[in-house]
Design a protein around this motif. Structure first.
Motif, PDB file in Angstrom:
ATOM      1  N   GLY A 208       0.810  -1.217   0.000  1.00 11.01           N
ATOM      2  CA  GLY A 208       0.000   0.000   0.000  1.00 11.01           C
ATOM      3  C   GLY A 208       0.838   1.260   0.000  1.00 11.01           C
ATOM      4  N   SER A 209       1.879   1.288   0.829  1.00 12.03           N
ATOM      5  CA  SER A 209       2.725   2.484   0.920  1.00 12.03           C
ATOM      6  C   SER A 209       3.531   2.693  -0.359  1.00 12.03           C
ATOM      7  N   ALA A 210       4.144   1.605  -0.878  1.00 16.84           N
ATOM      8  CA  ALA A 210       5.009   1.734  -2.055  1.00 16.84           C
ATOM      9  C   ALA A 210       4.221   2.141  -3.295  1.00 16.84           C
ATOM     10  N   VAL A 211       3.073   1.516  -3.517  1.00 21.86           N
ATOM     11  CA  VAL A 211       2.275   1.862  -4.696  1.00 21.86           C
ATOM     12  C   VAL A 211       1.771   3.298  -4.599  1.00 21.86           C
ATOM     13  N   ALA A 212       1.295   3.689  -3.412  1.00  9.45           N
ATOM     14  CA  ALA A 212       0.829   5.068  -3.240  1.00  9.45           C
ATOM     15  C   ALA A 212       1.966   6.057  -3.458  1.00  9.45           C
ATOM     16  N   ALA A 213       3.164   5.731  -2.971  1.00  9.87           N
ATOM     17  CA  ALA A 213       4.319   6.620  -3.164  1.00  9.87           C
ATOM     18  C   ALA A 213       4.694   6.718  -4.634  1.00  9.87           C
ATOM     19  N   ARG A 214       4.613   5.593  -5.345  1.00  5.62           N
ATOM     20  CA  ARG A 214       4.936   5.622  -6.781  1.00  5.62           C
ATOM     21  C   ARG A 214       3.923   6.463  -7.549  1.00  5.62           C
ATOM     22  N   LEU A 215       2.655   6.383  -7.175  1.00  2.12           N
ATOM     23  CA  LEU A 215       1.623   7.151  -7.866  1.00  2.12           C
ATOM     24  C   LEU A 215       1.749   8.653  -7.604  1.00  2.12           C
ATOM     25  N   THR A 216       2.408   9.021  -6.494  1.00  2.00           N
ATOM     26  CA  THR A 216       2.592  10.447  -6.198  1.00  2.00           C
ATOM     27  C   THR A 216       3.838  11.022  -6.862  1.00  2.00           C
ATOM     28  N   GLY A 217       4.595  10.178  -7.613  1.00  2.00           N
ATOM     29  CA  GLY A 217       5.721  10.717  -8.371  1.00  2.00           C
ATOM     30  C   GLY A 217       7.088  10.254  -7.937  1.00  2.00           C
ATOM     31  N   LEU A 218       7.197   9.452  -6.878  1.00  2.00           N
ATOM     32  CA  LEU A 218       8.500   8.966  -6.447  1.00  2.00           C
ATOM     33  C   LEU A 218       8.999   7.878  -7.401  1.00  2.00           C
ATOM     34  N   ARG A 219      10.321   7.765  -7.502  1.00  2.00           N
ATOM     35  CA  ARG A 219      10.902   6.677  -8.278  1.00  2.00           C
ATOM     36  C   ARG A 219      10.645   5.355  -7.561  1.00  2.00           C
ATOM     37  N   TRP A 220      10.785   4.249  -8.300  1.00  2.00           N
ATOM     38  CA  TRP A 220      10.534   2.954  -7.682  1.00  2.00           C
ATOM     39  C   TRP A 220      11.506   2.682  -6.538  1.00  2.00           C
ATOM     40  N   ARG A 221      12.759   3.130  -6.663  1.00  2.00           N
ATOM     41  CA  ARG A 221      13.723   2.940  -5.576  1.00  2.00           C
ATOM     42  C   ARG A 221      13.251   3.660  -4.315  1.00  2.00           C
ATOM     43  N   GLU A 222      12.838   4.908  -4.471  1.00  2.00           N
ATOM     44  CA  GLU A 222      12.372   5.687  -3.327  1.00  2.00           C
ATOM     45  C   GLU A 222      11.065   5.121  -2.765  1.00  2.00           C
ATOM     46  N   ALA A 223      10.139   4.752  -3.671  1.00  2.00           N
ATOM     47  CA  ALA A 223       8.859   4.209  -3.219  1.00  2.00           C
ATOM     48  C   ALA A 223       9.057   2.883  -2.482  1.00  2.00           C
ATOM     49  N   SER A 224       9.962   2.045  -2.976  1.00  2.00           N
ATOM     50  CA  SER A 224      10.228   0.765  -2.310  1.00  2.00           C
ATOM     51  C   SER A 224      10.858   0.977  -0.943  1.00  2.00           C
ATOM     52  N   ALA A 225      11.800   1.925  -0.859  1.00  2.00           N
ATOM     53  CA  ALA A 225      12.413   2.224   0.437  1.00  2.00           C
ATOM     54  C   ALA A 225      11.374   2.718   1.428  1.00  2.00           C
ATOM     55  N   LEU A 226      10.465   3.570   0.983  1.00  2.00           N
ATOM     56  CA  LEU A 226       9.412   4.066   1.864  1.00  2.00           C
ATOM     57  C   LEU A 226       8.512   2.922   2.333  1.00  2.00           C
ATOM     58  N   GLY A 227       8.160   2.005   1.417  1.00  2.00           N
ATOM     59  CA  GLY A 227       7.329   0.874   1.804  1.00  2.00           C
ATOM     60  C   GLY A 227       8.010  -0.030   2.811  1.00  2.00           C
ATOM     61  N   ILE A 228       9.307  -0.271   2.627  1.00  2.00           N
ATOM     62  CA  ILE A 228      10.059  -1.097   3.575  1.00  2.00           C
ATOM     63  C   ILE A 228      10.078  -0.451   4.954  1.00  2.00           C
ATOM     64  N   LEU A 229      10.294   0.844   4.993  1.00  2.00           N
ATOM     65  CA  LEU A 229      10.351   1.545   6.277  1.00  2.00           C
ATOM     66  C   LEU A 229       8.993   1.556   6.971  1.00  2.00           C
ATOM     67  N   MET A 230       7.940   1.777   6.212  1.00  2.00           N
ATOM     68  CA  MET A 230       6.608   1.818   6.818  1.00  2.00           C
ATOM     69  C   MET A 230       6.175   0.447   7.332  1.00  2.00           C
ATOM     70  N   ASN A 231       6.816  -0.605   6.865  1.00  2.00           N
ATOM     71  CA  ASN A 231       6.487  -1.968   7.310  1.00  2.00           C
ATOM     72  C   ASN A 231       7.106  -2.288   8.665  1.00  2.00           C
TER      73      ASN A 231
END
Length: 731
Positions: A338-361
């Motif tokens: 949920g966090s990674a996909v939402a971050a990617r849809l807001t304009g973050l790169r996949w690397r940044e979105a994946s890092a955010l998803g890992i941290l939020m987990n």
């Protein structure tokens, strides 16, 4: 064993000793694995419980952790939780929730809604298998949704700081989303607890109304009073014991009120900390008084109590482990996905979105608090409690290795070292870049004095960076307010003040680093440094100056390295270069030649000849010095006086020390055994030249790629000539 435990206090003291000692021992392993301390504390609690200690030693376990002693352990651990939740509220700055834009709003809401919905669906599968009719299905479903939605804000803040992500775009966005998640999840959990504790619909309505009144009173009555209290605590009198007593009384009352309302004392503690004024130093001073005792002594008791309630032996079937694996998968998919996909849809790169998803987990401690609430209220069974504890451990443990895989140190160094170069350069300009690594404040002025002289007076042809690496701290609070920027500014102040006197522009860099040698080398690569300048310090457990972090930088840096032993360097006018012909000596000579070019420094080249050998090197010495003044840059070098001095001595190091006592500003010497200077990780005696040199000393290590052949033999006169006439930046 029973003879040693003759009253409840003695039993409690033995329990506390075992718990804290085990937590600290496991913590040593956790740090080696780059895991947060909470992993060690949770693991230690499980090891002391029936899953290991009780299984291997049932007799001693039954005596030390007897059932009749658990109520006292639970009571003390809950007091620790109340204090810790108050500290979490202190750590939560409302400014994080403002002005972050629509991206954080979308990501934070998605990271709550998606795992909450998946937790509710999972409840449909788990309820008939792990619960019974005495537990209302709505309470079970809502609790599973909340448990899947939790993000451990304090653990996340610590991970972001240790991984140097706090100052990056991903870090700022993640900590904002985690703060929103924390507040939202605790509000929803309060609602779930009120429903679970209520005797009916009327009771739930009254609980909700009382909770609204309580929140209104805290915001509009207590917060103004706390603001005045904070101003008094921030005055010159500081935080007195009376102010601490008043704050603790408010903490007790707030926790007691929420307990009477029917929520939980933890919510009252969290609410009081959240509304505490953060603009003054009152909250920080208060946290410093309470934090160490709460984190080091009280929290491990809570983890041990949780471990005593964790029975891994209950998962004694394939179905049990399948359900546990399903819980872990759903938790990761909901929070990370949920966090990674939402971050990617807001304009973050996949690397940044994946890092955010890992941290939020990351869940950790906050998940354990929620799970213990659920077990105390009877919403979840001991078997489901064990599965959820394992889920919290796995999701927290996986954060660091996955983050390193998604964000390798090289990629992170690029972001952390991304300081814009404000001075435009001509296309053909030849830039000399120096990276100054400041460990102690006292080394800064000498470093910038030397670096400015090496780089020259033209701002268009130099780049000077001052790097301050801050070791990670064990403190859980105020990572965000007392960040690396403030600490770095303090440590770099003497260097920047000296740079201002010299009219030299220095670009400061600072961030938290658990591995300083790796980060120094990475930043040097990113900035394409010609020279890495390291300040002298004596490493722990070592008597050698060229050990520890200095050794690692010398071994791994892909540029020349200079270790400055500063003994009051204020000007660079008269230089001594002991020369024996190695690549490191030639690098030191190249730096001396550059200083002669840029600031007109006088250079004395000391060539030591063993008296038992032929002294052919002395022949034609003056002709060699004259050759230095020929060529394209001869005009610049004629401003300086270059002297070649040949001496006969059995010990090159002693000869260099004798010559250094004749009034030099700086001695430049290549690292090597001939001068008593060897790169080593550890040592039992200090280097002779470093300890005996009366003036400032620069120990130089030349960067030699693997393809470079072995060091050349002892120098002849033509070799000296070649080294002297080599280019200023590389030899």
């Amino acid at each position: 064993m029973e003879t040693l435990i003759h009253n409840p206090l003695t039993r409690f003291l033995i329990q506390a000793f075992l718990i804290i000692a085990c937590a600290r021992l496991v913590g040593l392993i956790a740090r080696k694995l780059e895991q947060p301390m909470v992993i060690a504390e949770v693991t230690a609690g499980i090891l002391l419980g029936p899953s290991l200690f009780g299984w291997l030693f049932p007799g001693p376990s039954a005596v030390v952790f007897a059932q009749e002693s658990l109520p006292l352990l639970k009571l003390v651990s809950e007091v620790g939780l109340i204090v810790f939740m108050f500290l979490i509220g202190l750590e939560l700055d409302p400014k994080l929730l403002r002005g972050r834009g629509h991206a954080s709003v979308i990501i934070s809401h998605t990271s709550i809604v998606v795992p909450f919905a998946l937790g509710g669906l999972l409840a449909l599968y788990l309820y008939p298998r792990l619960s019974d009719s005495s537990v209302p299905f709505m309470s079970f479903t809502l609790f599973m949704g909340v448990a899947m939605s939790i993000t451990a804000f304090p653990v996340l803040a610590r991970i972001l700081t240790e991984k140097r992500l706090l100052r990056t775009k991903v870090g700022a966005l993640t900590i904002t989303c985690a703060a929103v998640d924390d507040v939202t999840a605790w509000c929803v959990l309060a609602f779930v607890v009120s429903i679970a504790r209520a005797t009916g619909l009327v009771g739930a309505v009254w609980t909700t109304l009382f909770a609204v009144v309580y929140i209104g009173g805290m915001l509009f009555l207590v917060r103004p009073f706390l603001a005045r209290l904070g101003e008094r605590g921030a005055s010159k009198e500081g935080l007195s014991q009376d102010l601490v007593a008043v704050t603790l009384l408010l903490l007790i009352v707030s926790s007691w009120v929420t307990e009477m309302i029917g929520i939980h004392p933890l919510f009252g503690a969290f609410m009081l900390g959240a509304i505490m004024p953060k603009s003054t130093g009152f909250a920080k001073s208060l946290a410093e008084k309470l934090e160490d005792f709460a984190v080091v002594f009280l929290l491990p008791l809570f983890f041990a109590y949780s471990g005593l309630r964790t029975h891994i032996g209950l998962l004694n079937s394939a179905d049990g482990w399948i359900m546990c694996g399903l819980i872990i998968v759903v938790a990761c998919v909901g929070k990370f996905g949920g966090s990674a996909v939402a971050a990617r849809l807001t304009g973050l790169r996949w690397r940044e979105a994946s890092a955010l998803g890992i941290l939020m987990n990351t869940r950790g401690l906050m998940e354990l608090i929620v799970l213990n609430l659920g077990l105390d209220l009877g919403i979840i069974s001991p078997k489901l409690f064990t599965m959820m504890v394992l889920m919290a451990l796995v999701t927290t443990f996986m954060t660091s290795p996955l983050l390193r895989w998604i964000y390798p140190p090289e990629e992170l160094a690029k972001e952390l070292a991304d300081v814009p170069d404000r001075t435009p350069l001509p296309v053909a300009a030849e830039v000399f870049t120096v990276l100054m690594c400041v460990s102690y404040e006292r080394t800064g002025p000498g470093m910038v004095t030397l670096a400015s002289a090496l780089a020259g007076r033209g701002p268009e042809a130099r780049r000077l960076y001052a790097l301050r690496l801050i070791p990670p701290t064990d403190r859980g609070s105020f990572y965000l307010d007392q960040g690396p920027d403030r600490q770095g500014t303090t440590a770099l102040s003497p260097l920047l003040s000296r740079a201002k006197e010299l009219d030299v522009e220095v670009r400061p860099l600072s961030f938290v680093s658990p591995k300083p040698s790796h980060d120094i080398c990475n930043v040097a690569d990113v900035k394409q440094a010609d020279l890495v300048l390291v300040g002298w310090h004596k490493p722990l457990l070592s008597q050698t100056v060229l050990g520890g972090t200095v050794y690692e930088v010398m071994r791994c840096a892909r540029s020349d390295v200079g270790v400055l032993i500063d003994r009051g360097l204020s000007a660079v006018r008269k230089l001594l270069v002991p020369f024996h012909g190695t690549a490191h000596d030639r690098a030191a000579l190249a730096l001396a030649r550059r200083l002669a070019q840029q600031v007109g420094a006088d250079v004395t080249i000391l060539h030591v000849v063993n008296p038992k050998r032929r002294a052919d090197d002395a022949i034609g010495a003056q002709e060699t010095v004259d050759e230095v003044f020929e060529g394209e840059e001869g005009g610049a070098l004629r401003k300086a006086k270059v002297t070649l001095k040949v001496v006969h001595h059995e010990s090159p190091a002693d000869a260099a020390l004798e010559e250094s006592a004749r009034g030099y500003d700086l001695v430049l010497v290549g690292v090597g055994s001939e001068w008593g200077l060897a790169q080593r990780r550890f040592g039992i005696r200090a280097e002779h030249v470093i300890q005996g040199c009366p003036t400032s000393l620069l120990v130089v290590r030349c960067y030699e790629p693997a393809a470079v052949p072995a060091p050349a033999p002892a120098p002849s006169q033509p070799m000296l000539s070649t080294a002297l006439t080599a280019g200023p930046d590389r030899t």
